[in-house]
Design a protein around this motif. Structure first.
Motif, PDB file in Angstrom:
ATOM      1  N   PHE A   1       0.654  37.336  -3.555  1.00 10.37           N
ATOM      2  CA  PHE A   1       0.015  37.077  -2.260  1.00 10.37           C
ATOM      3  C   PHE A   1       0.927  37.589  -1.153  1.00 10.37           C
ATOM      4  CE2 PHE A   1      -1.579  33.984  -5.274  1.00 10.37           C
ATOM      5  CZ  PHE A   1      -2.945  34.078  -5.083  1.00 10.37           C
ATOM      6  N   ASP A   2       0.393  38.443  -0.310  1.00 10.50           N
ATOM      7  CA  ASP A   2       1.191  39.114   0.724  1.00 10.50           C
ATOM      8  C   ASP A   2       0.882  38.594   2.126  1.00 10.50           C
ATOM      9  OD1 ASP A   2       1.815  40.652  -1.460  1.00 10.50           O
ATOM     10  OD2 ASP A   2       1.372  42.580  -0.511  1.00 10.50           O
ATOM     11  N   ASP A   3       1.810  38.896   3.019  1.00  8.85           N
ATOM     12  CA  ASP A   3       1.632  38.796   4.485  1.00  8.85           C
ATOM     13  C   ASP A   3       1.792  37.402   5.083  1.00  8.85           C
ATOM     14  OD1 ASP A   3       1.111  41.446   4.130  1.00  8.85           O
ATOM     15  OD2 ASP A   3      -0.933  41.422   4.897  1.00  8.85           O
ATOM     16  N   GLY A   4       2.051  36.374   4.256  1.00  8.32           N
ATOM     17  CA  GLY A   4       2.302  35.043   4.801  1.00  8.32           C
ATOM     18  C   GLY A   4       3.776  34.910   5.163  1.00  8.32           C
TER      19      GLY A   4
ATOM     20  N   ASN B   1      10.277  39.992  -0.764  1.00  5.70           N
ATOM     21  CA  ASN B   1      10.511  40.528   0.581  1.00  5.70           C
ATOM     22  C   ASN B   1       9.377  41.499   0.935  1.00  5.70           C
ATOM     23  OD1 ASN B   1      11.502  42.268   2.670  1.00  5.70           O
ATOM     24  ND2 ASN B   1      13.618  41.819   2.084  1.00  5.70           N
ATOM     25  N   HIS B   2       8.721  41.274   2.074  1.00  8.91           N
ATOM     26  CA  HIS B   2       7.623  42.158   2.494  1.00  8.91           C
ATOM     27  C   HIS B   2       7.903  42.723   3.898  1.00  8.91           C
ATOM     28  CE1 HIS B   2       3.775  43.966   1.960  1.00  8.91           C
ATOM     29  NE2 HIS B   2       3.074  43.192   2.765  1.00  8.91           N
ATOM     30  N   THR B   3       9.187  42.928   4.179  1.00  9.26           N
ATOM     31  CA  THR B   3       9.727  43.465   5.440  1.00  9.26           C
ATOM     32  C   THR B   3       9.665  42.437   6.571  1.00  9.26           C
ATOM     33  OG1 THR B   3       7.754  44.449   6.496  1.00  9.26           O
ATOM     34  CG2 THR B   3       8.924  45.783   4.827  1.00  9.26           C
TER      35      THR B   3
ATOM     36  N   SER C   1       8.684  43.112   9.985  1.00 11.59           N
ATOM     37  CA  SER C   1       7.570  43.198  10.940  1.00 11.59           C
ATOM     38  C   SER C   1       6.347  43.945  10.395  1.00 11.59           C
ATOM     39  CB  SER C   1       8.042  43.842  12.238  1.00 11.59           C
ATOM     40  OG  SER C   1       8.785  45.002  11.958  1.00 11.59           O
ATOM     41  N   HIS C   2       6.340  44.199   9.059  1.00 13.84           N
ATOM     42  CA  HIS C   2       5.169  44.783   8.406  1.00 13.84           C
ATOM     43  C   HIS C   2       4.756  46.134   8.985  1.00 13.84           C
ATOM     44  CE1 HIS C   2       1.294  44.940   6.275  1.00 13.84           C
ATOM     45  NE2 HIS C   2       1.845  44.082   5.448  1.00 13.84           N
ATOM     46  N   HIS C   3       5.728  47.007   9.171  1.00 13.28           N
ATOM     47  CA  HIS C   3       5.419  48.384   9.552  1.00 13.28           C
ATOM     48  C   HIS C   3       5.670  49.309   8.367  1.00 13.28           C
ATOM     49  CE1 HIS C   3       6.278  46.992  13.869  1.00 13.28           C
ATOM     50  NE2 HIS C   3       4.981  47.113  13.718  1.00 13.28           N
TER      51      HIS C   3
HETATM   52 ZN   LIG Z   1       1.192  43.490   3.637  1.00 13.55          ZN
END
Ligand SMILES: [Zn+2]
Length: 207
Positions: free
Chosen positions: A31-34, A82-84, A86-88
Motif C-alpha cells: 500500500f503506497d502514498d500514506g 520508503n516511498h520518497t 515528496s513523491h516526485h
Molecule cells: Zn506513490
C-alpha cells in the motif's frame, strides 16, 4: 547506517515478484502514498481482522504530519518501505535531490520507529540507473509490483476485488494505495477479497 561496504548490491531493476515461491500460493500486498489519517487506520483495522500483514510504502511528508500512524503500522507487524519524501519522479532529479528524497525519508522513519526501511519504491515505479544506485547506497532494495489494481483510478470496489482475485499468481506483488486521494474503495475491496483469497488457498506474506 552500517559500513560503506554493507549495502545491498546495485540492482538493474526493481523486484516485481517475490523470490522463487515454487508455485506456492503466496502473494504480497503493498500500500503506497500514506500514511493517511482516515484510510490508513481503516485499512489497518481490516488487515487486523483478517490476520494479514502487508507492506506500507510511506511518504516522508505524510510521516511528518502523522507519525503516530507509523507506530500503528509497525505495532500490527506490517513492514514499512520508503516511498520518497515528496513523491516526485526520481528520474527527473539530480543525484543530490534523489539522495535527499530517499535519505530524509529513511531518517525520519528511523527517528519515529527506531529502524530504517529495507525496501524502497520509486514514485510511479519510475527508476533509472542513478536512483537504483542511490537506493543501494542508502542500504535499501527497490521493490516494484506485478499486479496493478489501478485502484487510484477508483474503478469501483468490485473492480478492485475482481482484479486481485482474477490475477493472483504465485509470488505476485500487489500495488494498492492507502493515501494520495479517496481510498474507500481500496479499503472495502481488501475486506472483500481477503476471504476469497483465503478460501482459494492463498497466503499473504511480507517480502
Ligand atoms: Zn506513490
Amino acid at each position: 547506517m552500517g559500513t560503506p561496504t554493507a549495502h545491498p548490491p546495485v540492482r538493474t531493476h526493481a523486484e516485481t515478484t517475490l523470490p522463487a515461491t515454487g508455485g506456492e500460493r503466496v502473494i504480497a500486498l503493498t500500500f503506497d502514498d500514506g500514511p493517511h489519517p482516515e484510510h490508513t487506520p481503516a485499512l489497518l483495522e481490516v488487515l487486523r481482522r483478517h490476520g494479514v500483514q502487508a507492506t506500507f510504502f510511506v511518504v516522508g511528508e505524510n510521516i511528518a504530519v502523522y507519525p503516530e500512524l507509523l507506530h500503528e503500522i509497525v505495532a500490527d507487524g506490517h513492514a514499512l518501505g520508503n516511498h520518497t519524501y515528496s513523491h516526485h519522479q526520481l528520474t527527473r532529479m539530480r543525484p543530490g535531490a534523489i539522495r535527499s528524497e530517499l535519505g530524509r525519508t529513511s531518517e525520519l522513519i528511523d527517528q519515529v520507529v527506531g529502524f530504517s526501511p529495507h525496501w524502497c519504491r520509486a514514485p510511479y515505479g519510475d527508476w533509472h540507473g542513478t536512483s537504483l544506485e542511490i537506493c543501494s547506497e542508502l542500504g535499501m532494495e527497490p521493490m516494484g509490483w506485478s499486479l496493478d489494481t489501478a485502484d487510484w483510478r477508483r474503478p469501483g470496489t468490485a473492480g478492485i476485488v475482481r482484479t486481485v482475485t482474477d490475477q493472483a499468481a504465485p509470488g505476485a506483488i500487489v500495488l494498492q494505495h492507502d493515501g494520495g486521494g479517496p481510498r474507500h474503495q481500496t479499503v472495502e475491496a481488501v475486506d472483500r477479497y481477503l476471504p476469497v483469497l483465503r478460501a482459494r488457498g492463498w497466503t499473504c506474506v511480507r517480502p
